[in-house]
Every structure is written in C-alpha cells, then in structure tokens.
Design an enzyme around this catalytic site. Structure first.
Site, PDB file in Angstrom:
ATOM      1  N   ASP A 122      72.076  55.557  38.345  1.00  0.00           N
ATOM      2  CA  ASP A 122      70.830  55.210  37.824  1.00  0.00           C
ATOM      3  C   ASP A 122      70.401  53.745  38.626  1.00  0.00           C
ATOM      4  O   ASP A 122      70.056  53.773  39.694  1.00  0.00           O
ATOM      5  CB  ASP A 122      70.732  54.945  36.512  1.00  0.00           C
ATOM      6  N   GLU A 165      78.617  56.087  24.518  1.00  0.00           N
ATOM      7  CA  GLU A 165      78.361  56.243  25.893  1.00  0.00           C
ATOM      8  C   GLU A 165      78.949  55.232  26.882  1.00  0.00           C
ATOM      9  O   GLU A 165      79.482  55.741  28.026  1.00  0.00           O
ATOM     10  CB  GLU A 165      76.844  55.963  26.118  1.00  0.00           C
TER      11      GLU A 165
END
Length: 899
Positions: free
Chosen positions: A634, A866
C-alpha cells in the site's frame, strides 16, 4: 403510553444508533413486558438460448425441373400404372412398406435435427465467446476442481460448514444457492439492547473467535459480550440414513460471568434458516412447544432430500417465530429488528410475532430463557420414512452430543501437537494462542459465489451501460484475513494462509488453491480481491469494489506450491498424498504458466530483469507518495513520481520465486519431457547476484532499494480554495520542491530485505553482514516486538500519506514479513559461512520477541491483530485479524518455508 413512548424514541433516535435497540429501564425477566424503543441476491432471470430454424431434409432432394415435359410425362406414366397394379394385389403390404419408410425418414430426420441443433448452439457459443471481452473470458483449460480427487467423498465431506465468516456464527453448504443458518442475540449495554449478528467492531465484544476448529466437522467458539459469555459448538456427522453431506448440530451455551442486574439473568437468542434459492420453508407448528414437539422447521432440497430442524433443551424456554419472504438475506438483521420494533410498538412485547408469511423462505426462531442456558439445535438430512430420525436427533443432542464434542476436542488437541510439536518448546499460554491461531484460520474459511465487477480496461472497444464488466459466475472456497473487516478472499493473503493450512490438512489446502487458480482469465490474470455475492458486497465500500485488470498482486500461492514440491522431494508426504499433489500440479500447470506469463509481460520493466507494479497514480495531488496497492504494501514509499522507468525490488524477487517454483514443478511432473518455456534461465537471470547489485544495491548504506524518478523534497501543505463567494475550503495537497531524477529510492524497510528473504545473497558475502546489521540496528528496523516495516531514519517514517490516510506500512510491525525474514535468518544460521552465529543470535531474539508480544496482546485483549505498534507493541488496525498474523503458530513451531 408505552407504545407511543417507544415510537417517539424511534423517530428521535440519532442516526448513529441505527442498529441499536434502546430500553429506558433495565430489561425484565419476562420477554412480554419490556418497554423498549427500536431503531431500526437479487434473483436474476436465467437467460435461455434458443436454436434457429433448420432446412428440411426433403428440400435438398427436390427433383430438377430442367427437362422436356413430354418425356417427363411419358416416364411417369408406366411406373404409376405398375404401382397401381401392386396395390390392387396387396394393399396391406404397401401400407407396411410406407409405414417403415416413414419411420426411417422420421428417425433420420430426428437425428439430423439434433445434429443441426447442437451445431447451431456450438456456433452461437463460439460467436458469444468471440464477442465476450477477454478480461471476463475464462481460461480455456479443464478446471482444477473437476479433478477426481475433489469429487466423491472429499466433496461431500466438506459440503456443510461454518462457511459464513462475516457473521458471529453461520452455516452454509458449498453450493451456489444454499440452505443457510445463523445465530443472532440481544446484548445489553448501558441500558440498551443491541442486536448481534454481523461481526463488527462497534459491537465492542470483549473477545470472540474459534478456540478450536478442524476445518471439517468440528469447531468450538467463545464470544464474550459484556458479562454474558456465549459458547457455540458445531458438529457434523454422517450416518447411513443421512442425505448428502450428512447431519449437523449446534450447541449454544450461555453463561453470565458478572451477574449484572441489568441482564436480569435473561437472554434472547435468534436462530434462523434461509433458502437462498427462494423455496418455501415449512414451519413445525403454529405454536412451538419444544417439550411436546421438537420440530422447528422442515423442507426438501434436491441435493440432500427431505430435512428437518429440531430444538432440544432441558431448559425452560419460550420460543417465538417469524416467517419472512425476501429474495436476499444480507440485511436479515434489519428485518428481525423491524419485526421486534413492530411488536413492541403494537403490543409492548419484545418478541417475534408468530406470523408465517405465505411461502416464507426465511424462518427466524426467537429462543428466550434464563441464564445459564444450554440448547441444542439439530439438522437432519435425508429425513424420509424409515430414516431413524428420532434416533439420529438423540445422537446429536444431550449427553450424546456432549460426548462427541469432547471426543472431537481431544482429537483436535492430539492433532495440534502432532502437527506443531509445541509441548516441549513453549508454555501453556503460548500454546493456547497457537490453538486459537489455527482454530480461527480454519473457522474463518468461507464459501462464496457470484461475479466480480471488473473495471472496463483502458483503450478497449468494450461498450457497456455501466462502468464495469461482470466476471463469469464463479465459486470460491477460501480463508479470509479478518471476519469483521475483510471477510472475503484476498489473493496475496491467501498464499500466507496456506503455509499454515497445508500443514494441518493438505486436502483442504489443495481445494482452496484450486479454487483460486480456476479464477484465472484467458490472459492469465486473477482479480486480487474477490467480492462474490450480496453478503460479501454489503461489506465493501463502493469505491473498492471494481477490480482493475492491469493491476497484479504478489503471487504468494507459489510459496505454498514450492513447499509442496520440496515436501515431495524430501518424502514428507504419503504415497497417496504425493500422487494427489502431482495430479493437482499437472492439471494446474497451464494455468500457472498463464499466470506467470501475465506477470512477465504486463509488469515487465524497460530494462532486462526489471519489473514494476502497475496501478500507481501519477496525477495525484493529494498523496504524499502515490500508493502501490497492487504490491500489497500500500503506502510503503516508492519513487515520488511514478513512471515506466521504475524498478520495483520486491516484484523482481516475487518473480524469482515464481520462476524457480515453475521450474521445480516442471521438473517434478514432466521429468525428461519438460515444456518449451525455460523457467530455469529466468530463475538464473533473476538470482544473478551481480546483476541484482548493479540494479538495486547502494554501497553507501549497504541496503537494497527500488529505482525510479524520485525526489525526497516532497511534502503535504494546506491549501485554501475559494468555493463560491463566501466559503473557503482547506485541503492538504502535495507540494514538490525540486525536480525528481532517476535514482535509487533511499528508504530502508521491508522492501530492502527482499533479496535477503529470497536468499539471493551468498552466505559468505559481506553484503549479508550488512543486512544482518540493518535488521538488528535499533535505530533502523529492530524493536523489542518485531521488525518495523520502515526504518526510523526514513523521511517517510510514520508520515500520513493524505489528510485521511494514517501510516500503514510506514513503521508498524507485520507478521507476514517478519515470518519470511525469520525463515531466512534460520536458513543463514544453518549455512556454512562467517555470519551463521550472528544470524542465529538475531533469529532467536527476534523469534522470542514476536511470540512474547503476540501472546501478551492476545491475553490482554482477546484478539490477534492486523499489525503491532513499533513503540509499545500494542495491537493495531483490524482486530480478529486471524489471517497471516496466525503465522505466529509456525514461528512457534519453527516451521518455515524452504527454498
């Protein structure tokens, strides 16, 4: 009065309480007298292909008219008179001959008609394929899932399962239009009722997840909602009388840990069945008294035959129901909510209305009772006459169910130790987290069916009324990264998931990988995010739905395929398992070739051996550094100005993995008759140490970098824009302070370590020591909790990418990359060379740090996360992230991928 007061609060409730059931006083024990205010697949017609007309067989033998009329009359006269004489002699014989001729003619005519029909359909199909855009055209090869090893007993054994990861508890079959089951309940917090169904952070559950699950026929889950603890157990069992897929049972146990007066020891559960194909469900009776008759519902399906749903419990329960007719179920929570609101307003009762709409395809059963409460729900298939229904229900409820669940739990524990062998390595707290990791990974496997939405490719001649094309209807059986946040398939996540799953159940892993590879289109592209079906679509913001065929995703499935090939070479599998893996690879090879070629053509750079991720926005004015979503990393900083001149180091290393794996697969399955493409030469090119260093190594820092059009002098600045005459809008926009130039992009982080992770660096090279120094330097990547994603020395470290985008891969600790780095550290610690002891010391300390931090966070928060904060080690991002964070179990077991 109570009704008006309830209605008033419904209308005045703020929008953010849209899914809240609010009560002005604590809920009473009775479900009938509770003052409360309630806020509250499309079926597509199947197209039919019609065949065109056909010429008669007679029309091709029509006699010619190009003859003399007199001659013709003469020639016709004699045969006619002769035929008449025959008829006068034996009229019956003539009829029999004529009848036989007609039968022959009709037979030939029928056969000809069928041939013409099939040819016409084939031609129409070819024409349709020719008109279909390539991006939505399936790859023209036999499907992997059609292999015999995925049929028969294997397919049936996986038919039913907890394949709805986005809900707290849900069951469905691996079929496009399934009978679906699930659980809701009413939770209470601060004097308010909240309906629980869809996994979401706003519910604020203290913890939830599968403490054990074997991926096939057993699972146990614990959910803590304030002071109430729900335990859901799933068991599947196949008997001789069962229908296809067998029977299943659900045990729901509710306890109150704190005896909060607000709860008043009462609970309201909602168990439902829904037919996705729209078929009506039959109610067990107008009045449900489970002590008189345990039958809740029944029906029939082609696949499983007649079925029944029963409720068995020794508790004093009150059962109510609602039958609904709707073409979709993704908003079922709202429908139940509306039913309860209506009942409350009209009758001041917190209960379903006991109304069955005509041809209801959804039945919701409200089960209310005092805590502690335990109830069993039993589903039996093949429930026709002489099928021992009562005996089978008894076997799946009460003491018998308890015994079977205990047995399955013991089997899970034994298999866990057999697979991962942690008893002598770690303490009980760590082992508990390891079991939660594999349990949640397997319990989070889902089945999806639908059509992806694909963005219309640029410079294409495709015409569409929408801005997208529909992929072909497809099914996907896959693990998911996170039940509340990402309850769907993600391509690059799945390779990491399978590193864990294949070690637990090889056949499930092959099944999942096969489903993914069957999604390849004719160009060799796989959509990186799979949003299939209305339920999956309901969880995704509109701007993220479309998939772009120019963009890839790291081909991590090669990680698991390489493991399997190496496992065969080292005799880690049985003869039967090895045979199935080879059959799988033989069927998959053409698809893997197409996938490799897609990367090797569409993502190729300008220079030999260079690659770059497509999809970066070179026109953005709001991003500090244009994101590279296709890389999976990302916002990890790349060249400041995206161009075709970029060389992305991580993609080059992924291509090395792919080429090396393809070469190994080819050698394994083709022996001497290897295919024409020489993957070995590509692998040799990409693993060439000198070439790698020329393209990506910076001698000054001793680090590997991307290459591209870059400047470090970029910042986000506030800019004011006048809108209209009276309004000034402020926004953060990108400001470039110097002209970029082609050079190495000086950001040390995960990308810099890809040559180390892929073990290109020779064990005796001084460059290896430089990588070990970067890893262990506390001012760069090292923390007490794991390796941070971006060095503290980077100009982009923990910088926001836009006004609204917090740093993601710019500092926090990620388990998947730490796993790959640990794997290589262990590799170099076992290789002969001057740095093996240094690698070993770093490996042991990093492994200890990662395990300790994840275990500590799990016991403090109840979740795997996460990512983890690089300063204090606290879990960040999505919680219940039981995707690649579950790799902590492989770190515990020291089970790493091999080259």
């Amino acid at each position: 009065d109570g009704s008006r007061d309830g209605l008033g609060r419904i209308l005045s409730c703020p929008p953010f309480l849209a899914h809240t059931l609010r009560c002005s006083i604590p809920p009473s024990i009775s479900a009938r007298k509770t003052p409360i205010s309630l806020i509250s697949k499309t079926l597509r017609p199947q197209s039919r292909m019609t065949g065109g007309g056909r010429r008669s067989a007679r029309s091709r033998t029509k006699p010619s008219t190009d003859v003399n009329e007199d001659d013709d009359a003469f020639n016709k006269a004699k045969p006619i008179s002769k035929l008449r004489r025959v008829k006068t002699k034996d009229h019956g014989t003539a009829l029999r001959i004529l009848n036989a001729d007609l039968k022959i003619i009709l037979g030939f005519g029928t056969i000809a008609a069928l041939i013409i029909f099939f040819l016409a359909n084939h031609l129409i199909s070819i024409a349709e394929d020719a008109r279909r855009p390539r991006v939505v055209t399936p790859f023209p090869a036999p499907r992997i899932m059609d292999l015999p090893q995925f049929q028969g007993e294997h397919k049936e054994s996986l038919y039913w399962g907890t394949y709805r990861p986005h809900v707290y508890f849900g069951i469905r079959a691996r079929t496009p239009l399934s009978l679906v089951a699930g659980l809701m309940w009413l939770g209470v917090k601060d004097g308010r009722y909240f309906i629980r169904h869809i996994c979401q952070d706003s519910d604020d559950l203290s913890t939830y997840g599968w403490t054990s699950h074997n991926g096939r026929d057993f699972g146990h889950q614990v959910l803590v909602d304030q002071d109430m603890t729900l335990a859901t157990s799933f068991l599947k069992y196949k008997e001789d009388d069962s229908g296809y897929g067998g029977d299943w049972a659900v045990r729901i146990n509710v306890q109150n840990q704190g005896w909060n007066e607000e709860m008043q020891k009462n609970v309201h559960l909602f168990f439902y069945l829904a037919e996705e194909d729209g078929n009506a469900l039959s109610l067990g009776g107008d009045i449900l008294d489970i002590h008189e008759n345990s039958l809740l519902a029944s029906g029939s399906r082609i696949d499983i035959g007649e079925w029944q749903l029963h409720l068995k419990s020794k508790a004093d329960l009150e059962v109510h129901y609602s039958g609904l007719r709707t073409p979709h179920i993704h908003n079922l929570s709202d429908l139940v909510q509306e039913n309860l609101a209506s009942q409350l307003i009209r009758f001041n009762r917190l209960q379903l209305p006991d109304i069955y709409q005509s041809s209801s395809n959804i039945l919701v059963f409200q089960i209310s009772g005092r805590i502690p409460l335990e109830t069993d729900i039993v589903f039996v298939s093949g429930a026709g006459e002489n099928s021992r229904v009562e005996e089978r229900i008894s076997n799946l409820s009460g003491v018998s169910l308890t015994n079977q669940l205990n047995k399955k739990q013991r089997e899970f524990d034994v298999k866990f130790e057999s697979c991962f062998q942690l008893a002598d390595k770690l303490d009980s707290n760590s082992i508990h987290v390891g079991k939660a990791a594999i349990g949640n990974m397997l319990g989070g496997i889902g089945y999806f069916y639908g059509q992806s939405k694909i963005s219309i490719p640029k410079n294409s001649n495709v015409k569409s009324h929408d801005d997208f094309l529909l992929y072909w209807p497809a099914e996907l059986y896959t693990a998911v990264p996170s039940r509340p946040f990402f309850p769907r398939g993600f391509l690059w996540d799945e390779g990491f998931h399978q590193l864990l799953i294949w070690r637990w159940d090889l056949h499930i892993s092959l099944d999942i990988v096969g489903h993914w590879l069957d999604l390849i289109n004719i160009d060799g592209w796989i959509p990186r995010e799979q949003i299939l079906g209305a339920e999956a679509l309901s969880k995704v913001p509109a701007e993220f739905v479309l998939q772009h065929s120019s963009n890839g995703n790291p081909p991590t499935l090669f990680l698991v395929l390489r493991d399997l090939v190496n496992g065969i070479k080292k005799n880690k599998f049985t003869v039967s398992e090895s045979s199935e893996i080879i059959s799988f690879l033989q069927q998959a090879f053409v698809r893997l070739e197409a996938w490799f070629q897609w990367f090797n053509t569409t993502q190729l750079g300008k220079d030999v051996g260079s690659y770059y991720w497509h999809g970066r926005d070179n026109l953005t004015i709001r991003e500090l550094n244009p994101k590279t979503l296709s890389s999976g990393l990302d916002d990890y900083p790349r060249a400041s100005h995206p161009t075709e001149d970029e060389h992305h180091l991580d993609l080059r290393c992924w291509m090395l993995l792919a080429a090396d794996c393809m070469n190994s697969v080819a050698e394994l399955i083709w022996k001497e008759n290897k295919p024409g493409k020489d993957y070995a030469s590509t692998s040799n090119l990409l693993s060439d140490f000198d070439t790698l260093n020329q393209m990506h190594f910076d001698h000054a820092s001793g680090a590997y970098f991307d290459f591209g059009n870059h400047t470090e002098k970029v910042r986000l600045s506030w800019k004011e824009n006048m809108i209209g005459n009276n309004y000034v809008n402020r926004e953060l926009v990108r400001e470039v302070l110097e002209r970029p130039e082609l050079k190495l992009v000086p950001h040390v982080g995960y990308v810099s370590l890809f040559p180390f992770m892929t073990r290109i660096i020779p064990s005796e090279s001084w460059i290896l020591e430089k990588q070990l120094d970067l890893i262990s330097n506390r001012s760069i990547l090292w923390t007490n909790y794991g390796l941070r994603s971006l060095a503290k020395t980077s100009s982009m470290y923990m910088k926001r990418n836009t006004e609204h985008d917090a740093p993601y891969w710019r500092g926090p600790i990620w388990m998947n990359m730490n796993y790959l780095i640990l794997s290589s550290l262990r590799h170099y610690s076992l290789e002969n060379g001057p740095y093996r002891d240094k690698a070993r010391a770093i490996y042991e300390e990093l492994r200890d740090n990662l395990i300790r931090n994840v275990v500590q966070n799990y016991h403090q928060t109840g979740f795997l996360w996460e990512q983890y904060d690089q300063k204090q080690g606290k879990g960040k991002g999505a919680r219940v992230f039981t995707g690649w964070t579950s790799l902590v179990l492989l770190i515990m077991a020291e089970a790493y991928n091999e080259m």
